[in-house]
Write a protein that holds these residues in place. Sequence first.
Motif, PDB file in Angstrom:
ATOM      1  N   ARG A  92       0.840  -1.205   0.000  1.00 41.74           N
ATOM      2  CA  ARG A  92       0.000   0.000   0.000  1.00 41.74           C
ATOM      3  C   ARG A  92       0.874   1.253   0.000  1.00 41.74           C
ATOM      4  NH1 ARG A  92      -3.420  -3.590   2.788  1.00 41.74           N
ATOM      5  NH2 ARG A  92      -5.494  -3.633   1.888  1.00 41.74           N
ATOM      6  N   SER A  96       0.950   4.111  -2.855  1.00 38.23           N
ATOM      7  CA  SER A  96       0.822   5.530  -2.520  1.00 38.23           C
ATOM      8  C   SER A  96       1.982   6.332  -3.096  1.00 38.23           C
ATOM      9  CB  SER A  96       0.756   5.695  -1.003  1.00 38.23           C
ATOM     10  OG  SER A  96       0.745   7.036  -0.646  1.00 38.23           O
ATOM     11  N   GLU A 110      -6.956   8.319 -10.483  1.00 37.03           N
ATOM     12  CA  GLU A 110      -8.178   8.263  -9.688  1.00 37.03           C
ATOM     13  C   GLU A 110      -7.831   7.723  -8.305  1.00 37.03           C
ATOM     14  OE1 GLU A 110     -11.278   5.991 -11.440  1.00 37.03           O
ATOM     15  OE2 GLU A 110     -11.014   6.894 -13.405  1.00 37.03           O
ATOM     16  N   ASP A 111      -8.474   8.267  -7.289  1.00 41.99           N
ATOM     17  CA  ASP A 111      -8.280   7.738  -5.949  1.00 41.99           C
ATOM     18  C   ASP A 111      -9.098   6.460  -5.805  1.00 41.99           C
ATOM     19  OD1 ASP A 111      -6.567   9.739  -5.011  1.00 41.99           O
ATOM     20  OD2 ASP A 111      -8.253  11.060  -4.526  1.00 41.99           O
ATOM     21  N   THR A 112      -8.431   5.397  -5.382  1.00 40.81           N
ATOM     22  CA  THR A 112      -9.122   4.118  -5.193  1.00 40.81           C
ATOM     23  C   THR A 112      -8.992   3.693  -3.742  1.00 40.81           C
ATOM     24  OG1 THR A 112      -7.126   2.921  -5.839  1.00 40.81           O
ATOM     25  CG2 THR A 112      -8.755   3.315  -7.552  1.00 40.81           C
ATOM     26  N   ASP A 113     -10.001   2.988  -3.261  1.00 38.12           N
ATOM     27  CA  ASP A 113      -9.999   2.476  -1.899  1.00 38.12           C
ATOM     28  C   ASP A 113      -9.220   1.170  -1.883  1.00 38.12           C
ATOM     29  OD1 ASP A 113     -10.491   1.956   0.750  1.00 38.12           O
ATOM     30  OD2 ASP A 113     -12.549   1.238   0.414  1.00 38.12           O
ATOM     31  N   LEU A 114      -8.041   1.186  -1.284  1.00 39.97           N
ATOM     32  CA  LEU A 114      -7.173   0.014  -1.269  1.00 39.97           C
ATOM     33  C   LEU A 114      -7.502  -0.958  -0.148  1.00 39.97           C
ATOM     34  CD1 LEU A 114      -3.770   1.826  -1.898  1.00 39.97           C
ATOM     35  CD2 LEU A 114      -5.283   0.796  -3.579  1.00 39.97           C
ATOM     36  N   SER A 115      -8.346  -0.562   0.790  1.00 41.35           N
ATOM     37  CA  SER A 115      -8.594  -1.389   1.964  1.00 41.35           C
ATOM     38  C   SER A 115      -9.358  -2.668   1.640  1.00 41.35           C
ATOM     39  CB  SER A 115      -9.354  -0.596   3.022  1.00 41.35           C
ATOM     40  OG  SER A 115     -10.607  -0.190   2.524  1.00 41.35           O
ATOM     41  N   ASN A 116     -10.125  -2.678   0.570  1.00 42.38           N
ATOM     42  CA  ASN A 116     -10.927  -3.853   0.244  1.00 42.38           C
ATOM     43  C   ASN A 116     -10.294  -4.744  -0.817  1.00 42.38           C
ATOM     44  OD1 ASN A 116     -12.946  -3.037   2.031  1.00 42.38           O
ATOM     45  ND2 ASN A 116     -13.914  -1.762   0.476  1.00 42.38           N
ATOM     46  N   GLU A 125      -2.532  -3.586  -9.180  1.00 43.32           N
ATOM     47  CA  GLU A 125      -2.630  -2.118  -9.148  1.00 43.32           C
ATOM     48  C   GLU A 125      -1.241  -1.493  -9.160  1.00 43.32           C
ATOM     49  OE1 GLU A 125      -4.535   1.654  -8.918  1.00 43.32           O
ATOM     50  OE2 GLU A 125      -5.381  -0.322  -9.309  1.00 43.32           O
TER      51      GLU A 125
END
Length: 143
Positions: A92, A96, A110-116, A125
């Motif tokens: 992660r 970043s 684009e901002d993506t939610d990496l937590s899921n 990614e």
Amino acid sequence: MNEKTVVVTERDGTYQIQNNGIPEFALLGILECIVFDMKSTRRNETTVEQKQSPNKQNDSNSEQSETLEKSQEIQQETKREAIKESAAPDIRTRISNAIKAIRALGGTIEDTDLSNLTDEELQSELEDLTEQYKRLKSSKASK
């Protein structure tokens, strides 16, 4: 030949790793390979068991195999969690940093939610971002 060893021991649900000469990043890769092999083996065993007729298995063998499968699943889940906890923050962070580098070169991300995301999705990614960074950098250098 220079021998490097890793000893993993489990005692009362906790794991201890003794590492002799292998970098932590390489050790994570080794552990991921082991988990993958264990998953593949389990899938193959499940396929073989499904092909066998129920008449060939007696009750005691099926009870033993169920107990063995449950304990293997618990061990694998514990290993997956350990690998995810140790590897996930690193990848992660790398993602970043790649996003920051691309934006610094003038690219848009684009901002993506990496937590899921799973480990495989995170790795994919990161590879995509790395390729985008390389393209941007080479296009900036050619200008």
